[in-house]
Design an enzyme around this catalytic site. Sequence first.
Site, short mmCIF file in Angstrom:
data_model
loop_
_atom_site.label_atom_id
_atom_site.label_comp_id
_atom_site.label_asym_id
_atom_site.label_seq_id
_atom_site.Cartn_x
_atom_site.Cartn_y
_atom_site.Cartn_z
N ILE A 54 0.90 -1.37 -0.07
CA ILE A 54 -0.04 0.03 0.08
C ILE A 54 0.78 1.22 -0.06
O ILE A 54 1.33 1.75 1.18
CB ILE A 54 -0.95 -0.20 1.37
CG1 ILE A 54 -1.69 -1.17 1.23
CG2 ILE A 54 -1.86 1.30 1.15
CD1 ILE A 54 -2.91 -1.42 2.13
N HIS A 55 1.13 1.61 -1.00
CA HIS A 55 1.83 2.90 -1.35
C HIS A 55 1.24 3.97 -1.67
O HIS A 55 0.05 4.19 -1.28
CB HIS A 55 3.15 2.82 -2.61
CG HIS A 55 2.50 2.35 -3.67
ND1 HIS A 55 2.08 3.21 -4.63
CD2 HIS A 55 2.42 0.95 -4.01
CE1 HIS A 55 1.96 2.52 -5.78
NE2 HIS A 55 1.84 1.51 -5.70
N LEU A 56 1.76 5.24 -2.31
CA LEU A 56 0.90 6.32 -2.50
C LEU A 56 -0.52 6.14 -2.92
O LEU A 56 -1.29 6.73 -2.52
CB LEU A 56 1.75 7.35 -3.22
CG LEU A 56 2.57 8.11 -2.09
CD1 LEU A 56 3.78 7.06 -1.64
CD2 LEU A 56 3.09 9.60 -2.67
N ALA A 80 -2.83 4.32 -1.01
CA ALA A 80 -3.30 5.12 -0.06
C ALA A 80 -4.36 6.19 -0.32
O ALA A 80 -5.21 6.25 0.51
CB ALA A 80 -2.15 5.66 0.73
N GLU A 127 0.87 0.91 -10.54
CA GLU A 127 0.60 1.92 -10.27
C GLU A 127 0.87 2.19 -8.49
O GLU A 127 0.50 0.95 -7.97
CB GLU A 127 -0.65 2.35 -10.40
CG GLU A 127 -0.93 3.40 -11.62
CD GLU A 127 -2.26 3.85 -11.98
OE1 GLU A 127 -2.32 4.91 -12.73
OE2 GLU A 127 -3.08 3.33 -11.64
#
Lengths: 92, 315
Positions: free
Chosen positions: A14-16, A19, A92
């Site tokens: 769970i990156h940008l 999030a 992504e």
Amino acid sequence: MKEKRVIVRRKRGIHLRPAQEIVNLTGQFACDVFLQNGSYRVNAKSIMGILGLAAAEGHELTITTDGVDEADALNEVFDLIESGFPNLKEDE
Amino acid sequence: MRGLTVRKLYEDRKEAFHFECLTEVLESERLITVSDVHRPGLILAGFTRNFLSERIQILGETEMLFLETLDAGQHERAIDRLFEQKMPCVIIAKGLEYDEILMRRASEARIPVLRTPQSTTPFIHELTEYLENAFAPQTTVHGSLVDVYGVGLLITGRSGIGKSECALDLVERGHRLVTDDMVIVTRRHNLLYGEAKEHLRYHMEIRGIGIIDVRRMFGVRAIGKNKRIDVEVRLREWSADVEYDRLGLEERMTTILGKKIPVVTIPIIPGKNITVLAEVVAMNHQLRVHGIRSAEELSENLVGTMDRSRRRAGG
């Protein structure tokens, strides 16, 4: 208060962007939403909070909702994470 | 209860304490669960009651000299008494020599024995410090932490109320950002300390703009790595039903990790400058620390004035 566990299924965790997907969803609910990874428990309406979890693929998160629309919030957050964020491309 | 293995202690502090492991085993059956350590002089001398076996046992020069004064039989019984206790480990300080019986009993009891060349008392202080950090209670708080005139302000409130904007405004006015939106709070020596999660440090999310790097944008004087938390500033939507503090006679308190700190609730009204209010909260706290309580002083002055005018009227 409701609680449910979910496994992170995205290769890059769970990156940008994931999030952002989460806060866009949780922001629509009136109830409090929390995510917990190990001993870290954060507010799931905060981007920095979610990024602070550093939730990698395979990590088990606990979703907690508390408030008037807690049941809907719990199910929708669970579905979003469980389904691996269908609105995003794999890289992504 | 959180526990620390003897192996973890050894590996973490091997370099700092120049630890050597004298026993074959480094795996203890008992975890280290307390930050206090113990010098087992009394049990060696024969007094076994109230022995604090959960603590790491430190053998210094006094204990070793005492053992030397005993004859062979007493010596063995003294060591037996010690190793009948289920301790996490034994540490010999000052690089002192040990005897065969001690090592044999330690191996039989499967209790690791470490040795450090450091002098006993400084070693105990450093070890306790390490253990206190390892056992310090920790939690995460949804809020921002800013050092305002040396006062650590923890700004809290629901998502979207403007915590980050307030923190950014404070940075713009020359104060230091420690962390935005997520504070890792640790309680040490009865004080609360806050810092950022390492990979997020000095970054902020500002709605409409996105993520910014405060250190790059404002420079090193705008940031701080960690800070004692002195006051919580709680931002709330203004509501006619809520009674806000109008006098400041009592200090309202909140509890984080069992430690009480003052909390100031600020109602948010469009057009109100929250940043100036946050600065005033910090300065007011600083005045209180220096024993100056504005509301009480005003109250005393007022009562004094009324007393005098009553006397004049009556006399």
